[in-house]
Write an enzyme that holds these catalytic residues in place. Structure first.
Site, PDB file in Angstrom:
ATOM      1  N   ASP A  72       0.817  -1.205   0.000  1.00 52.17           N
ATOM      2  CA  ASP A  72       0.000   0.000   0.000  1.00 52.17           C
ATOM      3  C   ASP A  72       0.854   1.260   0.000  1.00 52.17           C
ATOM      4  O   ASP A  72       1.997   1.253   0.458  1.00 52.17           O
ATOM      5  CB  ASP A  72      -0.882   0.027   1.257  1.00 52.17           C
ATOM      6  CG  ASP A  72      -1.933  -1.060   1.247  1.00 52.17           C
ATOM      7  OD1 ASP A  72      -2.481  -1.346   0.169  1.00 52.17           O
ATOM      8  OD2 ASP A  72      -2.209  -1.622   2.322  1.00 52.17           O
ATOM      9  N   HIS A  73       0.248   2.332  -0.466  1.00 50.68           N
ATOM     10  CA  HIS A  73       0.809   3.671  -0.274  1.00 50.68           C
ATOM     11  C   HIS A  73       0.209   4.260   1.010  1.00 50.68           C
ATOM     12  O   HIS A  73      -0.902   3.890   1.407  1.00 50.68           O
ATOM     13  CB  HIS A  73       0.488   4.561  -1.470  1.00 50.68           C
ATOM     14  CG  HIS A  73       1.222   4.168  -2.710  1.00 50.68           C
ATOM     15  ND1 HIS A  73       2.357   4.823  -3.148  1.00 50.68           N
ATOM     16  CD2 HIS A  73       1.005   3.168  -3.602  1.00 50.68           C
ATOM     17  CE1 HIS A  73       2.795   4.258  -4.264  1.00 50.68           C
ATOM     18  NE2 HIS A  73       1.993   3.241  -4.556  1.00 50.68           N
ATOM     19  N   PRO A  74       0.905   5.175   1.663  1.00 52.61           N
ATOM     20  CA  PRO A  74       0.419   5.731   2.929  1.00 52.61           C
ATOM     21  C   PRO A  74      -0.681   6.768   2.708  1.00 52.61           C
ATOM     22  O   PRO A  74      -0.414   7.904   2.312  1.00 52.61           O
ATOM     23  CB  PRO A  74       1.677   6.364   3.533  1.00 52.61           C
ATOM     24  CG  PRO A  74       2.517   6.710   2.352  1.00 52.61           C
ATOM     25  CD  PRO A  74       2.240   5.682   1.306  1.00 52.61           C
ATOM     26  N   LEU A  80       0.916  10.577  -1.096  1.00 50.34           N
ATOM     27  CA  LEU A  80       0.976   9.131  -1.334  1.00 50.34           C
ATOM     28  C   LEU A  80       2.320   8.694  -1.906  1.00 50.34           C
ATOM     29  O   LEU A  80       2.626   7.501  -1.945  1.00 50.34           O
ATOM     30  CB  LEU A  80      -0.116   8.728  -2.340  1.00 50.34           C
ATOM     31  CG  LEU A  80      -1.567   8.944  -1.957  1.00 50.34           C
ATOM     32  CD1 LEU A  80      -2.454   8.808  -3.191  1.00 50.34           C
ATOM     33  CD2 LEU A  80      -1.987   7.940  -0.893  1.00 50.34           C
ATOM     34  N   TYR A  85       9.060   8.038   1.578  1.00 49.13           N
ATOM     35  CA  TYR A  85       9.504   6.804   2.236  1.00 49.13           C
ATOM     36  C   TYR A  85      10.611   6.080   1.470  1.00 49.13           C
ATOM     37  O   TYR A  85      11.369   5.323   2.055  1.00 49.13           O
ATOM     38  CB  TYR A  85       8.329   5.860   2.563  1.00 49.13           C
ATOM     39  CG  TYR A  85       7.468   5.418   1.407  1.00 49.13           C
ATOM     40  CD1 TYR A  85       7.707   4.223   0.750  1.00 49.13           C
ATOM     41  CD2 TYR A  85       6.361   6.180   1.014  1.00 49.13           C
ATOM     42  CE1 TYR A  85       6.886   3.799  -0.285  1.00 49.13           C
ATOM     43  CE2 TYR A  85       5.536   5.760  -0.012  1.00 49.13           C
ATOM     44  CZ  TYR A  85       5.801   4.568  -0.663  1.00 49.13           C
ATOM     45  OH  TYR A  85       4.984   4.145  -1.683  1.00 49.13           O
TER      46      TYR A  85
END
Length: 206
Positions: A72-74, A80, A85
């Site tokens: 997933d993306h945050p 996103l 990251y």
């Protein structure tokens, strides 16, 4: 000579394997990606499968283009995007967000023994697919699937039980997937010829 080996997985060309462990007689299809996962004895994936952060049981049948444990993306942050990251890819003086990757890898998808994951199906992180279950082509599985259940659709919903619940319980108790290689060979004819109940009647008391 048999094509598959108890010692070395059969990995087709153009695969990307990262931090993963394989059981005996495993096959990884051409162009597949497997990361931070464990794949049990006799399981295989067809071409272009994408498997991440997963624990896959024995005798799993994973069709082409299936995706298990997509990352997933945050969505709870201001962006996103990778930059905050995977930051070391963008700046020499920035580090990647180790905590983010640790949380992502902790979200394990679990696939039971003797399962069938259809072409292009997606199994979300933290979902468990029970023993003997079937996930239909292009299904997106967002919730756990019971043993010997067939699911389909987006999001996936139960279609029917593959076999009656009492028969499923007997198969799970038999746990034929734990038989050794020689026993499987000795009972190959019965796997091919006997209906499930007859197979159980012959072997469940042994």
């Amino acid at each position: 000579m048999a094509r598959l080996s108890p010692d070395t997985p059969f990995v087709h060309p153009d695969c990307e394997i990262t931090d993963s462990r394989f059981g005996r007689y495993v096959e990884i299809g051409r162009g597949s990606r497997v990361a931070h996962s464990v794949i049990g004895d006799y399981s295989y994936c067809d071409r272009q499968a994408d498997i991440a952060n997963a624990e896959i049981g024995k005798f799993a049948n994973i069709a082409s283009f299936a995706r298990i444990g997509p990352t997933d993306h945050p969505m709870d942050r201001a962006s996103l995007h990778h930059f905050h990251y995977r930051s070391a890819d963008y700046w020499d003086d920035a580090e990647n967000d180790a905590d983010f990757f640790a949380r992502r890898r902790a979200r394990i998808a679990r696939i039971g023994h003797d399962t069938w994951i259809g072409h292009g199906a997606v199994i979300r992180p933290e979902v468990t697919i029970g023993h003997g279950a079937v996930v239909a082509t292009l299904a997106v599985v967002t919730r756990d699937v019971a043993p010997y259940e067939i699911v389909a659709g987006i999001p996936a919903r139960p279609i029917r039980q593959r076999i009656a619940p009492d028969i499923a319980e007997r198969l799970i108790a038999l746990a034929w997937w734990d038989w050794d290689h020689q026993t499987l060979r000795a009972r190959l004819a019965e796997f091919r010829a006997l209906p499930i109940e007859a197979f159980l009647e012959k072997y469940e008391t042994r």
